[in-house]
Design a protein around this motif. Sequence first.
Motif, PDB file in Angstrom:
ATOM      1  N   ALA A   1      -4.164  14.670   0.085  1.00 41.69           N
ATOM      2  CA  ALA A   1      -3.366  14.074   1.151  1.00 41.69           C
ATOM      3  C   ALA A   1      -2.607  12.876   0.599  1.00 41.69           C
ATOM      4  O   ALA A   1      -3.195  12.003  -0.048  1.00 41.69           O
ATOM      5  N   THR A   2      -1.315  12.836   0.856  1.00 41.80           N
ATOM      6  CA  THR A   2      -0.503  11.687   0.495  1.00 41.80           C
ATOM      7  C   THR A   2      -0.505  10.708   1.659  1.00 41.80           C
ATOM      8  O   THR A   2      -0.267  11.083   2.807  1.00 41.80           O
ATOM      9  N   VAL A   3      -0.790   9.442   1.365  1.00 42.68           N
ATOM     10  CA  VAL A   3      -0.932   8.404   2.381  1.00 42.68           C
ATOM     11  C   VAL A   3       0.421   7.724   2.589  1.00 42.68           C
ATOM     12  O   VAL A   3       0.993   7.161   1.655  1.00 42.68           O
ATOM     13  N   ALA A   4       0.929   7.800   3.816  1.00 40.10           N
ATOM     14  CA  ALA A   4       2.255   7.269   4.130  1.00 40.10           C
ATOM     15  C   ALA A   4       2.256   5.737   4.105  1.00 40.10           C
ATOM     16  O   ALA A   4       1.206   5.103   4.272  1.00 40.10           O
ATOM     17  N   PRO A   5       3.446   5.124   3.930  1.00 36.65           N
ATOM     18  CA  PRO A   5       3.527   3.652   3.959  1.00 36.65           C
ATOM     19  C   PRO A   5       3.066   3.065   5.286  1.00 36.65           C
ATOM     20  O   PRO A   5       2.644   1.910   5.345  1.00 36.65           O
ATOM     21  N   TYR A   6       3.143   3.841   6.381  1.00 35.71           N
ATOM     22  CA  TYR A   6       2.751   3.348   7.701  1.00 35.71           C
ATOM     23  C   TYR A   6       1.348   3.805   8.097  1.00 35.71           C
ATOM     24  O   TYR A   6       0.950   3.667   9.256  1.00 35.71           O
ATOM     25  N   ALA A   7       0.578   4.345   7.173  1.00 34.24           N
ATOM     26  CA  ALA A   7      -0.767   4.838   7.486  1.00 34.24           C
ATOM     27  C   ALA A   7      -1.711   3.676   7.778  1.00 34.24           C
ATOM     28  O   ALA A   7      -1.553   2.565   7.253  1.00 34.24           O
ATOM     29  N   LEU A   8      -2.716   3.947   8.605  1.00 33.51           N
ATOM     30  CA  LEU A   8      -3.772   2.967   8.862  1.00 33.51           C
ATOM     31  C   LEU A   8      -5.103   3.711   8.993  1.00 33.51           C
ATOM     32  O   LEU A   8      -5.770   3.968   8.004  1.00 33.51           O
ATOM     33  N   SER A   9      -5.497   4.074  10.201  1.00 33.93           N
ATOM     34  CA  SER A   9      -6.752   4.791  10.416  1.00 33.93           C
ATOM     35  C   SER A   9      -6.423   6.257  10.671  1.00 33.93           C
ATOM     36  O   SER A   9      -6.054   6.632  11.778  1.00 33.93           O
ATOM     37  N   GLU A  10      -6.561   7.083   9.638  1.00 31.22           N
ATOM     38  CA  GLU A  10      -6.104   8.472   9.692  1.00 31.22           C
ATOM     39  C   GLU A  10      -7.290   9.428   9.691  1.00 31.22           C
ATOM     40  O   GLU A  10      -8.413   9.063   9.322  1.00 31.22           O
ATOM     41  N   ARG A  11      -7.025  10.661  10.095  1.00 26.38           N
ATOM     42  CA  ARG A  11      -8.081  11.670  10.130  1.00 26.38           C
ATOM     43  C   ARG A  11      -7.477  13.058   9.981  1.00 26.38           C
ATOM     44  O   ARG A  11      -6.331  13.308  10.371  1.00 26.38           O
ATOM     45  N   ILE A  12      -8.288  13.945   9.423  1.00 25.53           N
ATOM     46  CA  ILE A  12      -7.957  15.370   9.365  1.00 25.53           C
ATOM     47  C   ILE A  12      -9.124  16.106  10.001  1.00 25.53           C
ATOM     48  O   ILE A  12     -10.238  16.103   9.478  1.00 25.53           O
ATOM     49  N   ASP A  13      -8.880  16.719  11.156  1.00 26.81           N
ATOM     50  CA  ASP A  13      -9.910  17.522  11.819  1.00 26.81           C
ATOM     51  C   ASP A  13      -9.823  18.939  11.260  1.00 26.81           C
ATOM     52  O   ASP A  13      -8.786  19.598  11.378  1.00 26.81           O
ATOM     53  N   ILE A  14     -10.908  19.398  10.657  1.00 22.67           N
ATOM     54  CA  ILE A  14     -10.925  20.679   9.957  1.00 22.67           C
ATOM     55  C   ILE A  14     -11.857  21.634  10.687  1.00 22.67           C
ATOM     56  O   ILE A  14     -12.963  21.257  11.093  1.00 22.67           O
ATOM     57  N   GLY A  15     -11.424  22.870  10.864  1.00 20.19           N
ATOM     58  CA  GLY A  15     -12.260  23.881  11.491  1.00 20.19           C
ATOM     59  C   GLY A  15     -12.156  25.209  10.769  1.00 20.19           C
ATOM     60  O   GLY A  15     -11.099  25.552  10.227  1.00 20.19           O
ATOM     61  N   VAL A  16     -13.245  25.967  10.724  1.00 25.21           N
ATOM     62  CA  VAL A  16     -13.259  27.286  10.084  1.00 25.21           C
ATOM     63  C   VAL A  16     -13.926  28.278  11.026  1.00 25.21           C
ATOM     64  O   VAL A  16     -14.840  27.926  11.783  1.00 25.21           O
ATOM     65  N   ASN A  17     -13.466  29.508  10.985  1.00 25.88           N
ATOM     66  CA  ASN A  17     -14.061  30.592  11.771  1.00 25.88           C
ATOM     67  C   ASN A  17     -13.886  31.904  11.025  1.00 25.88           C
ATOM     68  O   ASN A  17     -12.935  32.064  10.241  1.00 25.88           O
ATOM     69  N   ALA A  18     -14.814  32.815  11.269  1.00 25.31           N
ATOM     70  CA  ALA A  18     -14.647  34.162  10.728  1.00 25.31           C
ATOM     71  C   ALA A  18     -13.487  34.837  11.443  1.00 25.31           C
ATOM     72  O   ALA A  18     -13.306  34.663  12.655  1.00 25.31           O
ATOM     73  N   ARG A  19     -12.717  35.598  10.731  1.00 19.40           N
ATOM     74  CA  ARG A  19     -11.552  36.256  11.322  1.00 19.40           C
ATOM     75  C   ARG A  19     -11.989  37.380  12.265  1.00 19.40           C
ATOM     76  O   ARG A  19     -13.116  37.859  12.218  1.00 19.40           O
ATOM     77  N   GLY A  20     -11.066  37.763  13.119  1.00 16.78           N
ATOM     78  CA  GLY A  20     -11.328  38.866  14.031  1.00 16.78           C
ATOM     79  C   GLY A  20     -12.115  38.480  15.263  1.00 16.78           C
ATOM     80  O   GLY A  20     -12.605  39.350  15.991  1.00 16.78           O
ATOM     81  N   GLY A  21     -12.260  37.181  15.516  1.00 19.89           N
ATOM     82  CA  GLY A  21     -12.996  36.752  16.697  1.00 19.89           C
ATOM     83  C   GLY A  21     -14.484  36.981  16.627  1.00 19.89           C
ATOM     84  O   GLY A  21     -15.164  36.991  17.656  1.00 19.89           O
ATOM     85  N   VAL A  22     -15.033  37.166  15.417  1.00 18.39           N
ATOM     86  CA  VAL A  22     -16.474  37.398  15.255  1.00 18.39           C
ATOM     87  C   VAL A  22     -17.233  36.125  15.594  1.00 18.39           C
ATOM     88  O   VAL A  22     -16.888  35.035  15.142  1.00 18.39           O
ATOM     89  N   GLU A  23     -18.295  36.262  16.402  1.00 17.11           N
ATOM     90  CA  GLU A  23     -19.074  35.094  16.813  1.00 17.11           C
ATOM     91  C   GLU A  23     -19.850  34.520  15.638  1.00 17.11           C
ATOM     92  O   GLU A  23     -20.490  35.243  14.871  1.00 17.11           O
TER      93      GLU A  23
END
Length: 444
Positions: free
Chosen positions: A260-282
């Motif tokens: 991740a490149t941090v912008a000149p105006y960055a302060l308190s940043e976050r990346i919300d990451i999620g993963v799931n099996a494809r095809g709607g598998v539970e």
Amino acid sequence: MRKPSAGRVARLAASVTAAGLVTVGMAAGPAAAASDQLWIVSPWELALPKAVDGQQARETTVALGLYHDNANYRVTDGKLTVDVSGLAGVADVTWPENCAPTGPTAVCSFPEVPLTGEAPVEVKVRAAAGAEGGATGQITYEATATTSYGTMVAPGSTTTIRVASGPDLVLNQSAPVTGVAPGSTVPVPFSVVNNGNEPANGVDVSFYVTRGLELGAVAPQCTSTPLGEGAIKALTKVDCAFDEVVEPGGSFTMPSALQATVAPYALSERIDIGVNARGGVEDLAPENNGWVAQITATNTADFAVRGGRYTAAAGETVRADVTFRNRGPAWVANLGSGDPVGSVEVTIPQGATATTVPDACEPRTADGGWWESEVRTGAPRYVCQLPIWVAEKQTVTFGFDLRVDTVVTGAKGAITLKPPYGTSFPFDPNAANHQAKLVLNPAV
């Protein structure tokens, strides 16, 4: 306890948040009288992967804990009684060292009961040999602890255990990164393992990236969509679809390392990451399919408020603007909590009545108490909520129509900028411009 699920960013993203599966037991008797409570921390439900092809099923952790919530009391000798008799034929149990088993029950010890809801006791459970999918059982809990006024008792609670079959994708959990210089590049750790008993036939990955970070071209399998209203977008959503099969016990990583490149105006940043099996598998345990990578830049933002000077005769109405400005260089966002970045408190000058009030401004009494009238106009004081994020150089104006009932020469109304919590803005080194005046009929 469940961790934050993917995409739990502000009210700007239409993301799915897994329901928190945590149950707590409130103390009774002396604990209530002493304004303290003993709580049991345990999951409401857990899915165990079924044994496949005669192999031993994979273990799953039941994380347990105790805590209380009044710092004025010391709570010791916590005893959590765990009864697994309801798992007969459904699951096998392995006790940790801090639990003393007797038959199907065990007493887990907490010499010092903390003030936070941690879950340090890890009981291991696995589906019993021959247990079929859909089989269920229960673990029950009781707890006591000792404090200066006697014994605290937490009412019983339960965890439902369910045998199931499917993938269980688990996303790594990275530590927060702080002290990052604007303009620099930081790695974003990413890895996934499949703790289930069936393969994941492809993986869907999503990233919600706050404005102060740039992931660049993540992979050919990914598309990016800016989110939010207006010309400045607070978030970018990156959706990725990979066909790679992740076998039980196997792992998945991105085609190339994330940065991740941090912008000149960055302060308190976050990346919300999620993963799931494809095809709607539970997924067997969706609570571990998401994580928040937090990146904090070393930066500041100069918040300021401005009033004005206005002249009007008795009976006339004048438009008075109260202005907030973020002078930067950083933007400020509370996308995780959804709280306003601050509020502006406005006191109406003597001799005037507010006849038109901005929607974001709530009336208050002269001493700051609740305004009982259903009419929002005419209050002596107003609290105006700022947005949940403000860009660098952004201005927010609150316009009031003030009717001059009595001309008071040099009547001054106070304007005060306040943080959502505490008494100061930790990122703002200049508090001198957090106050201003609204002056009616200034002396010549």
